[in-house]
Design an enzyme around this catalytic site. Sequence first.
Site, mmCIF file in Angstrom:
data_model
loop_
_atom_site.group_PDB
_atom_site.id
_atom_site.type_symbol
_atom_site.label_atom_id
_atom_site.label_comp_id
_atom_site.label_asym_id
_atom_site.label_seq_id
_atom_site.Cartn_x
_atom_site.Cartn_y
_atom_site.Cartn_z
ATOM 1 N N THR A 15 0.979 -1.194 0.037
ATOM 2 C CA THR A 15 0.136 -0.489 0.087
ATOM 3 C C THR A 15 1.146 0.807 0.098
ATOM 4 O O THR A 15 2.562 0.909 0.307
ATOM 5 C CB THR A 15 -1.014 0.322 1.226
ATOM 6 O OG1 THR A 15 -0.351 -0.071 2.107
ATOM 7 C CG2 THR A 15 -2.087 -1.157 1.728
ATOM 8 N N GLU A 49 -5.556 -3.870 0.226
ATOM 9 C CA GLU A 49 -5.820 -4.790 1.240
ATOM 10 C C GLU A 49 -7.350 -5.537 1.324
ATOM 11 O O GLU A 49 -8.198 -6.829 1.912
ATOM 12 C CB GLU A 49 -6.284 -3.764 2.622
ATOM 13 C CG GLU A 49 -5.168 -3.845 3.292
ATOM 14 C CD GLU A 49 -4.871 -2.399 2.705
ATOM 15 O OE1 GLU A 49 -5.222 -1.418 2.080
ATOM 16 O OE2 GLU A 49 -4.331 -0.850 3.703
ATOM 17 N N LYS A 87 -12.620 18.276 10.704
ATOM 18 C CA LYS A 87 -13.311 18.120 12.064
ATOM 19 C C LYS A 87 -13.086 19.584 12.264
ATOM 20 O O LYS A 87 -12.371 20.584 12.865
ATOM 21 C CB LYS A 87 -12.285 17.297 13.166
ATOM 22 C CG LYS A 87 -12.568 15.737 12.624
ATOM 23 C CD LYS A 87 -11.366 15.285 13.690
ATOM 24 C CE LYS A 87 -11.028 14.018 13.560
ATOM 25 N NZ LYS A 87 -9.934 14.053 12.257
ATOM 26 N N TRP A 92 -18.181 16.568 11.460
ATOM 27 C CA TRP A 92 -16.529 16.128 10.605
ATOM 28 C C TRP A 92 -17.792 16.690 9.216
ATOM 29 O O TRP A 92 -18.697 16.820 8.925
ATOM 30 C CB TRP A 92 -16.741 15.049 10.138
ATOM 31 C CG TRP A 92 -16.000 13.690 11.611
ATOM 32 C CD1 TRP A 92 -15.505 14.898 12.582
ATOM 33 C CD2 TRP A 92 -16.384 12.968 12.338
ATOM 34 N NE1 TRP A 92 -14.653 13.738 13.748
ATOM 35 C CE2 TRP A 92 -14.729 12.602 13.102
ATOM 36 C CE3 TRP A 92 -16.308 11.111 11.570
ATOM 37 C CZ2 TRP A 92 -14.786 11.191 13.565
ATOM 38 C CZ3 TRP A 92 -16.086 10.499 11.518
ATOM 39 C CH2 TRP A 92 -15.406 10.271 12.533
#
Length: 542
Positions: free
Chosen positions: A185, A330, A439, A444
């Site tokens: 990754t 993944e 934030k 959010w």
Amino acid sequence: MRGLMQDWPLTVDKILDHAAEWHAGREVVTRSVEGPIVRTTYAGIHERAKRLSNAIKALGVQPGDRVATLAWNSGRHIEAWYAVMGIGAVCHTLNPRLFADQLCYIINHAEDKIIFTDTTFLPVLAENRHRMPTVKHIVVLTDEDHLKGGAVAGALSSETLIETHGGDCVWGGFDETTACGLCYTSGTTGNPKGVLYSHRSNFLHTLVTLQTDVMGLSVRDTVLAVVPMFHANAWGLTFSCPAVGAKLVMPGPKMDGESILELLETEAVTFSAAVPTVWQMLLAHLRTTTARLTTLKRVVIGGSAVPEAIIRAFHDDYGVEVVHAWGMTETSPLGTLSTPTPEVAALSFDDQMPYKLKQGRPPAGVQLRLTDDIGGGVPYDGHTFGRLQIKGSFIAGAYFKSEGGDILDADGFFDTGDVATIDAEGYMQITDRAKDVIKSGGEWISSIEIENIAAGHPKALMAAVIGVPHPKWDERPLLLVQLKTGEAATAEEFMQFLTGKIAKWWMPDDVRFVDEIPLGGTGKIDKKLIRQRFADYRLPTV
Ligand code: ADP
């Protein structure tokens, strides 16, 4: 009581065996690194891959050894994959867009023995060869003529290896849980980590992606695999296409709009897959021509969120269906797709749009859930944000050499690092990477949502949103816009464009025009780099 069915290990060599037997003459077409369009067949690839297996065995490759590829999408690259995987060695795909330091780190971490590469990458390999002590041979996917004068001393030609070795080689015969592929990754946090696929996980992922509501490929499809083989296994296309015998077209090094259009039309492509930036380039090029897309029916787009403008342009101007997908290295990588349920399909195109913009629903074989920060449940109301977690037989259970330690929670779920919502119809929507979410005042803000709307402004080529520190609100959004060539615009134009489309408190505190929005190794906006570039920036509202 055990079942009494045959033990037939799910190893990927059987996929190419099948293609060679039942789809022998089906073409694999490549825009070669040398220039011309070259053609082979699944039978041809199978025969040559077996010869290459013998060649790498003669070079000392043993089961379990890592053999890397640093190469563009091509028929030869596929041969190298199956040559490695078929004998139980591990095919490690390297991303050529990484910096030399990252490449060296990954090669050393994986302890690669051989690197298959294209002539394109010989300079970078030559310069860094001394930093790769485990690498015994470099094999260039070309013939002797094109290798001549190559920058790496002692590099071998794959064509010569294929010519000088026989095709008599037994593949498979090992356990289906044997390691098959390795892909790191990009390591936006910390060092890159290796995802080690097994034969079984790749085989099962192949079967799942062939479901009609996933990629739904058929022998009647011609597939242009634009998504690179080093980007999470080309989303499985180099397994799923031979599995069904679909004709496969490989773009080699050229992924600009003009080159992609040429292949789409001359090869009569029906299906393709790539990240949004590729399609943005194609659509931009199409607008400069009178060309039509005469055969293309469906494109799967993922890797980052698909802007509405792309879905509309494909649908309205070219009659092509966009399927939005989400996944990660993944997850092999496909996790969800936004294919319509019957209820969604019954809606008008405009009413379907909110669902098309979502990343979609999981196929059988993938378990998804949302949790809050302390592991509690989150309502699937399409509004409440939660951490996206995933579980399944082709989802990573650990990283190579235990980097990052234990990555599964007590229930066996992997935390994706994505923040998402799930609605009552089961459509998941990524609201952000956990580290990119803004934030503000304890709430959010989704950077992705603002970006996508801003990118739909007619003058915008690309948009990016980052959170910038703010003494009162903690963080506030800053919108960066890269305009199309020749365009000029003001911040007010973009603020007006956003007004009414997002909540008032989501409105960016500032709009900045930049020459370039940097993209990372897999074609995604590189927010880490943007944050570095804007490290000294102060909001006008502070
Ligand atoms: P990297 O690009 O970091 O190497 P991956 O290619 O595995 O890693 O990227 C996985 C991540 O990309 C996901 O966790 C998610 O944040 C993002 N991503 C993938 N598909 C989408 C999508 N359709 N919409 C938004 N984000 C996506």
